[in-house]
Every structure is written in structure tokens, then in C-alpha cells.
Design a protein around this motif. Structure first.
Motif, short mmCIF file in Angstrom:
data_model
loop_
_atom_site.label_atom_id
_atom_site.label_comp_id
_atom_site.label_asym_id
_atom_site.label_seq_id
_atom_site.Cartn_x
_atom_site.Cartn_y
_atom_site.Cartn_z
N ASP A 580 0.39 -0.88 0.02
CA ASP A 580 0.02 0.10 0.14
C ASP A 580 1.03 1.36 0.32
O ASP A 580 1.87 1.62 -0.02
CB ASP A 580 -1.08 -0.02 1.24
CG ASP A 580 -1.63 -0.94 1.30
OD1 ASP A 580 -2.36 -1.62 0.42
OD2 ASP A 580 -2.42 -1.28 2.45
N PRO A 581 0.69 2.52 -0.98
CA PRO A 581 1.30 3.16 0.11
C PRO A 581 1.62 3.92 0.71
O PRO A 581 1.07 4.15 1.26
CB PRO A 581 -0.17 4.75 -1.32
CG PRO A 581 -1.16 4.01 -1.56
CD PRO A 581 -1.13 2.50 -1.38
N ILE A 582 2.88 4.62 0.75
CA ILE A 582 3.35 5.12 2.01
C ILE A 582 3.19 6.57 2.09
O ILE A 582 2.92 7.47 0.97
CB ILE A 582 4.67 5.10 2.06
CG1 ILE A 582 5.27 3.36 1.85
CG2 ILE A 582 5.74 5.92 3.61
CD1 ILE A 582 6.79 3.51 1.87
N ARG A 583 2.78 7.71 2.77
CA ARG A 583 2.81 8.55 3.45
C ARG A 583 2.93 9.46 3.85
O ARG A 583 2.56 10.23 4.88
CB ARG A 583 0.87 9.30 2.84
CG ARG A 583 -0.07 8.86 1.06
CD ARG A 583 -0.73 9.22 1.52
NE ARG A 583 -1.33 9.02 0.10
CZ ARG A 583 -2.43 10.10 -0.94
NH1 ARG A 583 -2.63 11.06 -0.05
NH2 ARG A 583 -2.73 9.46 -2.05
N ILE A 584 4.21 9.41 4.12
CA ILE A 584 4.99 10.64 5.13
C ILE A 584 5.40 11.80 4.47
O ILE A 584 6.42 11.99 3.76
CB ILE A 584 5.74 9.87 5.78
CG1 ILE A 584 6.44 8.17 6.25
CG2 ILE A 584 7.06 10.22 6.69
CD1 ILE A 584 7.65 7.71 6.11
N PRO A 585 5.26 12.63 5.31
CA PRO A 585 5.23 14.01 4.89
C PRO A 585 7.09 14.46 5.09
O PRO A 585 7.22 14.34 5.95
CB PRO A 585 4.83 15.02 5.53
CG PRO A 585 3.39 14.37 5.95
CD PRO A 585 3.75 13.08 6.03
N VAL A 586 7.75 15.01 4.16
CA VAL A 586 9.09 15.26 3.80
C VAL A 586 9.56 16.65 3.09
O VAL A 586 8.75 16.80 2.75
CB VAL A 586 9.71 14.10 3.22
CG1 VAL A 586 11.54 14.21 3.40
CG2 VAL A 586 9.19 12.87 3.85
N ILE A 587 10.04 17.38 4.25
CA ILE A 587 10.81 18.26 4.15
C ILE A 587 12.22 18.82 4.22
O ILE A 587 13.02 18.02 4.90
CB ILE A 587 10.23 20.03 4.03
CG1 ILE A 587 8.62 19.88 4.23
CG2 ILE A 587 10.88 21.03 4.04
CD1 ILE A 587 7.48 20.86 4.99
N GLN A 588 13.00 18.61 3.17
CA GLN A 588 14.67 18.77 3.41
C GLN A 588 15.41 19.62 2.48
O GLN A 588 15.06 19.68 1.59
CB GLN A 588 15.26 16.64 2.26
CG GLN A 588 13.82 15.37 3.72
CD GLN A 588 14.60 14.44 2.89
OE1 GLN A 588 14.07 14.22 1.47
NE2 GLN A 588 15.94 13.43 4.00
N TYR A 589 16.37 19.54 3.00
CA TYR A 589 17.16 21.04 2.57
C TYR A 589 18.51 20.06 2.30
O TYR A 589 19.07 19.40 3.05
CB TYR A 589 17.19 22.10 3.80
CG TYR A 589 18.02 22.96 2.99
CD1 TYR A 589 17.02 24.07 2.09
CD2 TYR A 589 18.96 23.80 2.69
CE1 TYR A 589 18.14 25.78 1.28
CE2 TYR A 589 20.36 24.50 2.59
CZ TYR A 589 18.94 25.52 2.15
OH TYR A 589 19.39 26.58 1.49
N GLY A 590 19.31 20.41 0.77
CA GLY A 590 20.82 20.71 0.31
C GLY A 590 20.63 21.71 0.53
O GLY A 590 20.74 22.33 -0.70
N GLY A 591 21.97 22.41 1.36
CA GLY A 591 22.39 23.16 0.79
C GLY A 591 24.06 23.80 0.13
O GLY A 591 24.13 24.35 -0.11
N LYS A 592 25.10 22.21 -0.31
CA LYS A 592 25.73 22.48 -1.02
C LYS A 592 25.11 22.54 -2.06
O LYS A 592 24.74 22.11 -2.61
CB LYS A 592 26.38 21.27 -1.45
CG LYS A 592 27.53 20.79 -1.84
CD LYS A 592 28.38 19.24 -1.74
CE LYS A 592 29.32 19.00 -1.72
NZ LYS A 592 30.20 18.20 -2.15
N VAL A 593 26.04 23.59 -3.08
CA VAL A 593 25.87 24.33 -3.94
C VAL A 593 27.11 24.10 -5.22
O VAL A 593 28.46 24.45 -4.76
CB VAL A 593 25.32 25.52 -4.41
CG1 VAL A 593 25.63 26.62 -5.55
CG2 VAL A 593 24.11 25.80 -3.31
N GLU A 594 27.64 23.89 -6.39
CA GLU A 594 28.25 23.74 -7.71
C GLU A 594 29.07 25.36 -7.28
O GLU A 594 27.69 26.04 -7.89
CB GLU A 594 27.56 23.02 -8.37
CG GLU A 594 29.08 23.18 -9.76
CD GLU A 594 29.25 22.59 -10.52
OE1 GLU A 594 29.35 22.57 -12.02
OE2 GLU A 594 27.54 21.82 -10.93
#
Length: 624
Positions: A580-594
Motif C-alpha cells: 500500500d502507498p506510504i505517505r510520510i510528509p518530508v521537507i528536506q534541504y541540501g545547501g551544497k552548491v556547485e
């Protein structure tokens, strides 16, 4: 009578055609094999394994306890069946709207029926027959696959292939080239979400005036979470069935309850705050604002030399005036984006997911960024063609603005009288009813249409977003898009499909950080926001999964928990055992920048310099 060789298989009834010729068909492509029916012994080992996806392997329908297998076996066939039903049920209306013929309708039904049959029987991919450069690229990708079968190739490739084939069915039709098989479902989704839109609109207008630092941060994080919970409205997950936001207790409202209450998304954010397992949204706000302020200062500093240069030109023109009648003023010039190391204005990018209520929430967040002068421009990246049922297309975007500007909704909700106070207290009159109306929604819609007209809101639809290519390969496969994304303060990736491509459709180890999972994809600071509907994820705190699993082994399927991660910390999960579908809310951040440097690969359409603000070769792509 000839004797059958040892080890060979006898032809089954389904292996014989009408002319009695035996077809050497792969047993693993038959429905009874895929669906777990009576197994037929074959010489070669089965490609299907009765397990979940192992760590570090790509998601694919090979693993029968994975969500990929469930999706290919159950969800996609139902979605295609509903397209067939829509064409059959509303054929007359579709013919009239597109000036199509009966043959067009019948031909598309036959095309989708074959596509569905090929999918459920795990046939080999058909090559595309439309004669376009994009279709030829698809054929190259297909021929380069290790496996060219629906279930045994990477899940994201097969899903993208199915939706692209669905589009080809329209392209091959004379009268249905512009037909969207999901337009009716998307329209109903918008109409069913009018009440929460009105509630959010009423609150948003109080957030738009310039505010102090603390209020701005609080409103920023609140609107980010409004966008998070809006990602539940995914019609591809529900197989086209209409999706409603749930109340704070996680249950859908009954008709009687709905008549006595208002579904308030802001109240949901507050009520569900304890369900967000890791919340770094405030850090995201701090980092985005710091980034935009630094960019604004750099842009202002960069403009000074240009102003001095213009002043010198003016002095020169005064000393040596042009002949009478000649135009002395040159049109404005901006450098080719491939050569730029700073944008013309501070920009924020949103890679959209679903239309309807989710797009509305994205527009609210974008409007807030503009009104608080955090950024000057927001670019919305949408799909060029109908995609994953409810994904935003340019047509959907424009329709949403128009429907918001012309919305008509009003409902009065009675409030319960407060309890009687003390002895001898008489009955207390109930307070006046609450009114939900579309007044502020219409106001916002009109403003958004103006933003769209003047270039504050920009819609971009690069073909890369409907390709099966993972984002870690964007720099080499779609360099110009990657370069444009480098000229932004941050990129907000919405939804599950974007998340899967960010993680390269790999079931990465649970403790892997978000930045490691991105595998080098870092054109700008990245925010990933989704409710989890696929069994890949990274970054849960150690032991958290086991703790929650003891409480409720199906907690990942209910959408009751969320995570907001920043920078080095990211989300994780263990392999679920259910399909069955999973529904965990997620907000993630990646600050590394080229680092952004002047490129030695300029866009051939731009040339050395662009005149004006809009590239003449890409009228929908504002280069600033």
C-alpha cells in the motif's frame, strides 16, 4: 511420432495462435506468472523475486513485495482503464471539443488498450513511431536499457514510458493531438478543493504586507507546510479517484460533519505539528533569506560598473553627436546566461508536481516570497505534456489562474453556542455563522494573472522533466536547463516523482544523508518536499523507525508523520513489507552548491549577448 527433447517445455494452450503455429513466448510475460498464479516450469530462472527492494538496488517491478511491483500491477492498469472509460463515456463531448471523429476515438481506445495489455503481461517496450527528435531520443534510451520489459526495468523508466506512450496515442490521432486524458479529473479536483482554497486565501492576504523578521519567518514556515500537506492531493496515487484533505485526526469528514465545520489547512498544520518527525523548516527559511539577501547585494554591486560604463557612453555621445535623424539609444543588452555568474534579479524556482490544490498552495508560497521582497521572480517548472494524471502542464497553470480569478464559492457554517455559565444562567445565543467565500481567492487570482503577464511568475516546460533521466545526469544530458537552475537562489522540488529522480530511483541505505543521496546534483540549494508514496528515502534519526514500528507497524502507510530536514540531515526509512502507498510528509534541504562560473558552452540560441529581457529563441523562458 517425434519425441520431445529433454528439458524443453511443452507449448501451453495460450502459446498457440489461431493458425495452430506455436509461439515461443516467454512464460514470465504471462498474467498467471506475474500475478502469482500456478507457476509453469521454465528453463531460465524467474526474473521475479518474492521480496522487497534490496538496499542499493534500483526500484523495479522485479521485487514482488515492493511498491513498484504493486504500482505496475495494480495502479497503472487502472489509470489506463479509466482513460479508456473516459473516451467511451464522453466520446461525444471529446469529439466536439477537439473537432475529432469517431475513428479518432476508436483508434485511441485501441491504442491505450494495447498499451495496457502490454504492461500487465510484461511485454517488451515498443519503440515510438512519431517522427520527432524527442521520440528518437526515447527510442535511443529504450535500446540502451539492460532490460526492455515493463516489470524488469527501472520503475521510473517504465512509468515515464507509459505516460509518454499515452501521449503518443494522441499525437498519432488526427483530431486528438491536443487531448488531455486527465483534464476532467483535474477540473473536478480543483472544484472539490475550493473551500480550503478560500480559507487559505483569506489568511494569505494578511501575510502579504511587509512584516517584521519574526512574523515573516513564522509565515514562511507555515506556508511551506501548507505546500507539504497539499502534496497529498495526488491523483496518480489514488488511481484517478478524487482526493480530499483529511481532518486533524487523519480521517475524512462525513457529510454531516462537513456541514458543521470548515476544513482549515492552517489548523491542520498546527494540529499535525507533532507528526512531523524532524522539522528543520525554520533553518530552511534562514538559509533561503540569507542566500537571497547576499544575491541581491551582489547584483547591486555588479550593476555599478555598468552604470559607470553607461555614463561614459553618454559623455562620448555628447562630444560627438550623431547625425540628425539617427537613433543614438541602443537597446538594452544582457549577457548570455551561459556566461552569467549572477542573475539579473533574485529568482526562486519551483519544480511543480500536482495541479489543483497543490499548485494553488505553490502559488501562495510564491506570492509570499514576492510580496515580502525575498525574491523578485519565481519560475514554475511544469510538464510539457499530460503526466502522471494530475501533474501541472502550461494549460493547467493558466486555467488555475483563471479559475481562481473567477471563483464563485460561498458557504455559511453555523457555530455551536457556548455552554451555559453558572446557576440561573439562561440560554446563550449561538454566535453568528462563519462565512467562507471566494472574495479573496478572486483577488489573488487576478494578481497572479498580472504576475504572469509581467514576468514576475514565469512558466517553463523543458522536455527534461518528462524524460526518464535521473537528476544527477542533468548537467551532462540537459546542460542548458542545469545552467538556468544555477542562476536561482533555491529550487523547491515538489512531490514523489521528483524525489525519486533526485535519489536516482535507488533504495539507498537508511542512514545516507540527503546531500550524499543526491549524488553530486547541486546546481543550487535544494528543498525537497513530498508525502512519501514510494519505498525509497534517506535520513531518519537512528532508531526512530524501530520506535514507531513498535507502536504501529503500518505507520508509514497512513500519512500521519512528517519530517522537515535541513542541510546535512535527511530522511530515511526501512523497507516496508506492505504494497500500500506510504505517505510520510518530508521537507528536506541540501545547501551544497556547485560554484557558478562562466561557461565555455554557451547556448547557440542566445549568442554572445541577448538584446532585451526575453530571449527571442525561447519566448517562454525569461533568462533573468
Amino acid at each position: 511420432m517425434s519425441q520431445q527433447k529433454v528439458g524443453s517445455r511443452a507449448p501451453s494452450k495460450t502459446s498457440v495462435t489461431s493458425d495452430k503455429n506455436v509461439i515461443d513466448e516467454d512464460e514470465s510475460t504471462k498474467p498467471e506468472f506475474i500475478y502469482g498464479g500456478p507457476f509453469i516450469k521454465v528453463e531460465k530462472p524467474s526474473p521475479f523475486i518474492n521480496t522487497s527492494t534490496p538496499i542499493n538496488l534500483p526500484l523495479q517491478g522485479t521485487f514482488k513485495k515492493s511498491f513498484a511491483y504493486y504500482s505496475l500491477r495494480d495502479r497503472l492498469p487502472v489509470i489506463l482503464t479509466k482513460v479508456i472509460d473516459y473516451l467511451s463515456r464522453e466520446g461525444s463531448k471529446i469529439r466536439s471539443a477537439h473537432n475529432a471523429s469517431d475513428d479518432d476515438i476508436r483508434g485511441l481506445i485501441q491504442y491505450v488498450t494495447k498499451l495496457k495489455n502490454d504492461l500487465v503481461t510484461n511485454k517488451k517496450y515498443d519503440l515510438f513511431t512519431v517522427d520527432t527528435p524527442e521520440a528518437k531520443r526515447w527510442n535511443h534510451w529504450i535500446e540502451s536499457c539492460d532490460s526492455q520489459h515493463y516489470f524488469t526495468n527501472t520503475w521510473v523508466f517504465t512509468e515515464c514510458y507509459v505516460y509518454r506512450r499515452l501521449r503518443e496515442g494522441c499525437e498519432l490521432s488526427k483530431g486528438l493531438k491536443n487531448f488531455d486524458p486527465f483534464d476532467e479529473q483535474k477540473l473536478k479536483a480543483f472544484q472539490n478543493s475550493l473551500e480550503p482554497m478560500c480559507v487559505v486565501a483569506d489568511k494569505l492576504v494578511t501575510m502579504l504586507p511587509p512584516s517584521d523578521k519574526d512574523k515573516r519567518k513564522a509565515d514562511f514556515t507555515t506556508l511551506l507546510k501548507i505546500c507539504l500537506w497539499a502534496n497529498k492531493c495526488d491523483l496518480s496515487l489514488s488511481m484517478g479517484e478524487q482526493v480530499s484533505l483529511k481532518s486533524a485526526d487523519g480521517k475524512a469528514r462525513s457529510a454531516s460533519v462537513a456541514s458543521l465545520s470548515i476544513l482549515d489547512p492552517f489548523k491542520m498544520v498546527l494540529d499535525l505539528k507533532d507528526k512531523v518527525l524532524v522539522d528543520d523548516s525554520s533553518k530552511i527559511c534562514d538559509q533561503v533569506i540569507a542566500k537571497t539577501e547576499a544575491m541581491a547585494k551582489a547584483i547591486a554591486a555588479e550593476a555599478d560598473p555598468a552604470a559607470k560604463s553607461e555614463a561614459k557612453l553618454e559623455v562620448k555621445s555628447e562630444a560627438a553627436p550623431e547625425a540628425e535623424g539617427e537613433v543614438t539609444e541602443e537597446p538594452p543588452k544582457i549577457p548570455c546566461p551561459a556566461k552569467m555568474v549572477l542573475p539579473e534579479v533574485v529568482t526562486f524556482d519551483i519544480v511543480c508536481d500536482n495541479s489543483g490544490y497543490e499548485l494553488f498552495s505553490d502559488l501562495c508560497f510564491a506570492h509570499f516570497l514576492i510580496s515580502q521582497e525575498i525574491v523578485k521572480k519565481v519560475r514554475f517548472h511544469v510538464k510539457k505534456i499530460p503526466w502522471f494524471v494530475s501533474d501541472v502542464t502550461p494549460v493547467d497553470f493558466k486555467k488555475t489562474l483563471e479559475m481562481c480569478a473567477n471563483a464563485n464559492y460561498s458557504r455559511e457554517v453555523p457555530q455551536e453556542a457556548p455552554p451555559e455559565s453558572g446557576e440561573g444562567g439562561g440560554a446563550t445565543d449561538p454566535p453568528p455563522p462563519l462565512t467562507v467565500s471566494a472574495d479573496n481567492l478572486r483577488q489573488l487570482g487576478s494578481q497572479w494573472m498580472q504576475f504572469f503577464e509581467d514576468g514576475t511568475f514565469v512558466v517553463m516546460c523543458d522536455e527534461f522533466w518528462t524524460s526518464p533521466i535521473m537528476y544527477k545526469e542533468m548537467k551532462t544530458q540537459a546542460f542548458q536547463l542545469y545552467r538556468k537552475l544555477q542562476l536561482t537562489a533555491a529550487i523547491l522540488f515538489k512531490g514523489d516523482l521528483n524525489y525519486r529522480k533526485l535519489l536516482a530511483e535507488r533504495n539507498c541505505p537508511p542512514t545516507l544523508s540527503f546531500e550524499q543521496a543526491l549524488q553530486g546534483f547541486n546546481p543550487a540549494p535544494i528543498i525537497a518536499l513530498r508525502t512519501v508514496k514510494a519505498d525509497l528515502i534517506c535520513g531518519l534519526p537512528k532508531g526512530k523507525f524501530e520506535q514507531l514500528n513498535k507502536i504501529d507497524e503500518k505507520w508509514m502507510e497512513k500519512g500521519d508523520y512528517g519530517q522537515v530536514y535541513f542541510k546535512k540531515r535527511v530522511l530515511i526509512d526501512k523497507r516496508r513489507q506492505q504494497s500500500d502507498p506510504i505517505r510520510i510528509p518530508v521537507i528536506q534541504y541540501g545547501g551544497k552548491v556547485e560554484p557558478l562560473k562562466s561557461s565555455d558552452r554557451p547556448c547557440p540560441d542566445y549568442g554572445e549577448e541577448c538584446r532585451g529581457v526575453i530571449c527571442p529563441a525561447h519566448p517562454t523562458d525569461i533568462v533573468t
